[in-house]
Design a protein around this motif. Sequence first.
Motif, short mmCIF file in Angstrom:
data_model
loop_
_atom_site.label_atom_id
_atom_site.label_comp_id
_atom_site.label_asym_id
_atom_site.label_seq_id
_atom_site.Cartn_x
_atom_site.Cartn_y
_atom_site.Cartn_z
N LEU A 95 -2.08 -3.72 5.01
CA LEU A 95 -1.09 -3.26 5.98
C LEU A 95 0.33 -3.65 5.58
N MET A 96 0.50 -4.85 5.10
CA MET A 96 1.85 -5.32 4.78
C MET A 96 2.36 -4.71 3.49
N TRP A 97 1.53 -4.64 2.46
CA TRP A 97 1.98 -4.05 1.21
C TRP A 97 2.00 -2.53 1.27
N GLY A 98 0.96 -1.94 1.79
CA GLY A 98 0.88 -0.49 1.82
C GLY A 98 0.59 0.06 0.43
N GLY A 99 1.16 1.24 0.15
CA GLY A 99 0.93 1.87 -1.14
C GLY A 99 -0.41 2.57 -1.25
N MET A 100 -1.14 2.69 -0.13
CA MET A 100 -2.43 3.37 -0.11
C MET A 100 -2.68 3.89 1.30
N LEU A 101 -3.68 4.76 1.42
CA LEU A 101 -4.06 5.32 2.71
C LEU A 101 -2.88 5.98 3.43
N GLY A 102 -1.99 6.54 2.66
CA GLY A 102 -0.84 7.24 3.24
C GLY A 102 0.30 6.34 3.67
N MET A 103 0.20 5.03 3.45
CA MET A 103 1.25 4.11 3.84
C MET A 103 2.20 3.86 2.66
N SER A 104 3.47 3.84 2.94
CA SER A 104 4.45 3.58 1.89
C SER A 104 4.42 2.13 1.46
N TYR A 105 4.79 1.88 0.21
CA TYR A 105 4.80 0.51 -0.31
C TYR A 105 6.00 -0.24 0.24
N VAL A 106 5.78 -1.47 0.68
CA VAL A 106 6.85 -2.33 1.20
C VAL A 106 6.84 -3.62 0.41
#
Length: 371
Positions: free
Chosen positions: A145-156
Motif C-alpha cells: 500500500l505504501m510503495w504502490g507500483g502494482m495493482l493499479g497504484m502509483s509508486y510513492v
Amino acid sequence: MVQIAEELPLVPERPPPRTHGIIAWLKANLFNSVFNTILTLLALYFLAMAIPAAIRWAFIDAVWSAPNGQACRGSSGEEAGACWAFIHEKLRFILFGRFPYDEQWRPLIAVLIFIGMIVASCDRRMWGGRLGLVWVGGLAIVGVLMWGGMLGMSYVDTTLWSGLPLTLILATVGMVFAFPLGILLALGRRSQLPAVRAICVGYIELVRGVPLITVLFMASVMLPLFLPSGMTIDKLLRAQVAIILFTAAYLAEVVRGGLQAIPKGQLEAADALGLGYWQRTRLIVLPQALAMVIPPLVNSFIGTFKDTSLVIIIGLFDLLGTVNAALADAAWQGFSTEAYVFTAAIYFCFCFFMSRYSQMLEREFNRGRQR
C-alpha cells in the motif's frame, strides 16, 4: 472476683472500620494524614479552577469552522477559544503529510492494518505461529500500500511517507525486530563463552551510552560516507535500522533483569529433566523472565513510540513533524496549542492502551504465579 466482674457495666464495642467502598478508599489514599489532606484539598482547588476554564476554551468558546486563521480570531484579533477549524483544515496533512492527496486512502488502510495487528497481538489465543503469520502478511500488505507500483497504484517514494503512518512504521517495525534481538543480546551477555559475552556487553554499553539522536545522525550522515561510490541506502531504512539497534540495547538490559530473577532451582530442575540449553531457555527461562519484566518492557515500547519524533533531524516527517509543517502555513499561524493538543491526544491513546494492557497482562501472570 466473678461477682465483681459480673457487676461491671458492659462497654459497647466500636464497629470495625470500613475497609471497602469509596469512603474507605478516600480515607486510605487521600486523607490518611494531615499532609496528604492538605495536598488533596489544594489539588481539588486547582482542578476546580482549571477544569471549567479548559472546558470553556475547548468546547464552549471554540471555533469549529472557519475559512482561515483570521476568522478564528474574530474582529478583535484575539483568540477566545480553541480554533479547531485549523485541525479540520489540516487534518489530512497532519495524518498523512506529503503522501499524494488522491492516494491517501492507502496510508489510511495501512494505519488500520497496524491497529488491527496490535489488537490481534493482545489476544493471548493468537500467540504463536498464527500471530507470526498475521504480522508477516500485515506488514507485506502495508508495504504494498505504501510503495504502490502494482495493482493499479502509483509508486510513492519513501521520501513522501510522513505523518501517522510513518510513526507507526518506525515504532512498530522497530519494536517487532528489536525485541528478539534484545533477547539474544541478553542471553549473550549471560553466556559462558567469553567472546560472545564480551561482544554483547560492548554493544549494549556502547549503544546505551549515546542518545538516539546520535545514532540517527550516524545512520543518516556518517554511514553514507563509508559506502562504496555510487551505492546508496534509503534514508527511511537507515532510520529504521538505527531505531532497531538502539531499542534492542535497552530491551536487552530489561530482559537480563528478568533472567537474573529466575530462581536457580528452576535451572537445576531443567537440567535434571535432561533439557538442552535452548529447550531450557525457550520452555522454562524466557516465559518466566519475560512475565517478570512486563512493566519495563512496555515502558521501553512507549519510549520507542514517542522517540520516533526525533527523525525530524534527518529530514523525515513523522506525526509531530507534519504538525510543525502545518503550523508554517501563513493563513493558519498562531494555533500551535490546538495542534499540539490534538497530537498529544493521538500519542496518549496509543501509549495509554499499551500501559493498560500491560497492567492487565501483569495481573494475569501474577495470578498464575501465586497459585
